[in-house]
Motif scaffolding. Structure first.
Motif, PDB file in Angstrom:
ATOM      1  N   ARG A   1       0.986  -0.988   0.036  1.00  0.00           N
ATOM      2  CA  ARG A   1      -0.445  -0.198   0.370  1.00  0.00           C
ATOM      3  C   ARG A   1       0.830   0.629   0.459  1.00  0.00           C
ATOM      4  NH1 ARG A   1      -3.547  -3.485   3.869  1.00  0.00           N
ATOM      5  NH2 ARG A   1      -2.242  -2.327   5.385  1.00  0.00           N
ATOM      6  N   SER A   2       2.231   1.020   0.746  1.00  0.00           N
ATOM      7  CA  SER A   2       2.722   1.914   0.756  1.00  0.00           C
ATOM      8  C   SER A   2       3.727   2.399  -0.393  1.00  0.00           C
ATOM      9  CB  SER A   2       4.059   2.257   1.694  1.00  0.00           C
ATOM     10  OG  SER A   2       4.560   3.367   2.165  1.00  0.00           O
ATOM     11  N   LEU A   3       4.061   1.597  -1.276  1.00  0.00           N
ATOM     12  CA  LEU A   3       4.266   1.921  -2.754  1.00  0.00           C
ATOM     13  C   LEU A   3       3.736   2.126  -3.277  1.00  0.00           C
ATOM     14  CD1 LEU A   3       6.465  -1.834  -2.836  1.00  0.00           C
ATOM     15  CD2 LEU A   3       6.958   0.953  -1.836  1.00  0.00           C
ATOM     16  N   ASP A   4       2.098   1.871  -3.131  1.00  0.00           N
ATOM     17  CA  ASP A   4       1.361   2.193  -4.108  1.00  0.00           C
ATOM     18  C   ASP A   4       0.832   4.010  -4.143  1.00  0.00           C
ATOM     19  OD1 ASP A   4       0.903  -0.258  -4.994  1.00  0.00           O
ATOM     20  OD2 ASP A   4      -0.895  -0.648  -4.088  1.00  0.00           O
ATOM     21  N   ARG A   5       1.124   4.235  -2.728  1.00  0.00           N
ATOM     22  CA  ARG A   5       0.872   5.766  -2.460  1.00  0.00           C
ATOM     23  C   ARG A   5       1.800   6.514  -3.128  1.00  0.00           C
ATOM     24  NH1 ARG A   5      -0.916   3.568   2.854  1.00  0.00           N
ATOM     25  NH2 ARG A   5       0.888   3.543   3.406  1.00  0.00           N
ATOM     26  N   MET A   6       3.142   5.777  -2.687  1.00  0.00           N
ATOM     27  CA  MET A   6       4.911   6.440  -3.590  1.00  0.00           C
ATOM     28  C   MET A   6       3.844   6.952  -5.163  1.00  0.00           C
ATOM     29  SD  MET A   6       7.261   6.077  -1.147  1.00  0.00           S
ATOM     30  CE  MET A   6       7.506   3.801  -1.423  1.00  0.00           C
ATOM     31  N   ALA A   7       3.635   5.328  -5.532  1.00  0.00           N
ATOM     32  CA  ALA A   7       3.506   5.500  -6.824  1.00  0.00           C
ATOM     33  C   ALA A   7       3.305   6.318  -8.064  1.00  0.00           C
ATOM     34  CB  ALA A   7       3.440   3.969  -7.684  1.00  0.00           C
ATOM     35  N   ALA A   8       1.253   6.613  -6.541  1.00  0.00           N
ATOM     36  CA  ALA A   8       0.660   7.329  -7.463  1.00  0.00           C
ATOM     37  C   ALA A   8       0.877   8.889  -7.486  1.00  0.00           C
ATOM     38  CB  ALA A   8      -0.410   7.063  -6.045  1.00  0.00           C
ATOM     39  N   GLN A   9       1.068   9.205  -5.994  1.00  0.00           N
ATOM     40  CA  GLN A   9       2.125  10.611  -5.711  1.00  0.00           C
ATOM     41  C   GLN A   9       2.915  11.105  -6.386  1.00  0.00           C
ATOM     42  OE1 GLN A   9       1.175  13.308  -2.995  1.00  0.00           O
ATOM     43  NE2 GLN A   9       2.192  14.730  -4.977  1.00  0.00           N
ATOM     44  N   GLU A  10       3.998   9.952  -6.708  1.00  0.00           N
ATOM     45  CA  GLU A  10       4.726  10.217  -8.201  1.00  0.00           C
ATOM     46  C   GLU A  10       3.883  11.114  -9.609  1.00  0.00           C
ATOM     47  OE1 GLU A  10       7.385   6.812  -8.372  1.00  0.00           O
ATOM     48  OE2 GLU A  10       8.858   7.937  -6.380  1.00  0.00           O
ATOM     49  N   GLN A  11       3.321   9.560  -9.736  1.00  0.00           N
ATOM     50  CA  GLN A  11       2.117  10.339 -11.553  1.00  0.00           C
ATOM     51  C   GLN A  11       1.651  11.292 -11.082  1.00  0.00           C
ATOM     52  OE1 GLN A  11       1.918   8.060 -14.176  1.00  0.00           O
ATOM     53  NE2 GLN A  11       1.296  10.255 -15.009  1.00  0.00           N
ATOM     54  N   ARG A  12       1.662  11.546 -10.425  1.00  0.00           N
ATOM     55  CA  ARG A  12       0.399  13.008  -9.679  1.00  0.00           C
ATOM     56  C   ARG A  12       1.626  14.241 -10.080  1.00  0.00           C
ATOM     57  NH1 ARG A  12      -2.292  10.383  -5.405  1.00  0.00           N
ATOM     58  NH2 ARG A  12      -0.818  11.403  -4.258  1.00  0.00           N
ATOM     59  N   ASP A  13       2.904  13.684  -9.706  1.00  0.00           N
ATOM     60  CA  ASP A  13       3.350  15.375 -10.034  1.00  0.00           C
ATOM     61  C   ASP A  13       3.809  15.392 -11.119  1.00  0.00           C
ATOM     62  OD1 ASP A  13       3.194  15.607  -7.203  1.00  0.00           O
ATOM     63  OD2 ASP A  13       5.421  14.263  -6.785  1.00  0.00           O
ATOM     64  N   ARG A  14       4.288  13.809 -11.749  1.00  0.00           N
ATOM     65  CA  ARG A  14       4.380  14.704 -13.464  1.00  0.00           C
ATOM     66  C   ARG A  14       3.441  14.702 -14.609  1.00  0.00           C
ATOM     67  NH1 ARG A  14       6.504   8.480 -12.540  1.00  0.00           N
ATOM     68  NH2 ARG A  14       4.779   8.245 -12.320  1.00  0.00           N
ATOM     69  N   ASP A  15       2.016  14.482 -13.622  1.00  0.00           N
ATOM     70  CA  ASP A  15       0.886  15.054 -15.113  1.00  0.00           C
ATOM     71  C   ASP A  15       0.672  16.211 -13.852  1.00  0.00           C
ATOM     72  OD1 ASP A  15       0.278  12.529 -15.621  1.00  0.00           O
ATOM     73  OD2 ASP A  15      -1.503  12.318 -13.213  1.00  0.00           O
ATOM     74  N   ARG A  16       1.539  17.012 -12.499  1.00  0.00           N
ATOM     75  CA  ARG A  16       1.268  18.643 -12.587  1.00  0.00           C
ATOM     76  C   ARG A  16       2.456  19.315 -13.468  1.00  0.00           C
ATOM     77  NH1 ARG A  16       1.282  17.145  -7.410  1.00  0.00           N
ATOM     78  NH2 ARG A  16      -0.924  16.793  -6.481  1.00  0.00           N
TER      79      ARG A  16
END
Length: 102
Positions: free
Chosen positions: A35-50
């Motif tokens: 779950r922690s890795l999934d949260r980090m991956a999701a945050q990285e994707q949001r950062d890339r999208d921004r």
């Protein structure tokens, strides 16, 4: 820590219940890590999208000229606009030159 936790539940090392408790603890830790890795991956994707959205946003483009008509830079080394300000900066329109000659 898992052994201490299972022992605190009353299970004795070497018993089936203790082994089952250890497997549950291991499984819970693996799920939390996933779950922690999934949260980090999701945050990285949001950062890339921004970042991509900012690159596509044309409103960030500075349309002011980088140099004035004499070749002097309009920005200092920190990026602050140093170009001409006010009425004295108006550039004469070459098409109006004929109006001055009479």
């Amino acid at each position: 820590m898992d052994q201490e936790k299972c022992a605190s539940f009353g299970y004795r090392p070497g018993t089936d219940n203790f082994a089952n408790c250890m497997m549950v603890q291991n499984s819970q830790r693996a799920e939390e890590e996933e779950r922690s890795l999934d949260r980090m991956a999701a945050q990285e994707q949001r950062d890339r999208d921004r970042r991509e959205a900012r690159r596509r946003d044309d409103s960030d483009i500075d349309t002011r000229p980088s140099f004035d008509r004499d070749g002097n830079p309009n920005f200092d080394t920190q990026g602050n606009y140093q170009g001409c300000h006010g009425i004295g900066c108006e550039v004469d329109n070459p098409d109006d030159a004929d109006d001055d000659v009479k």
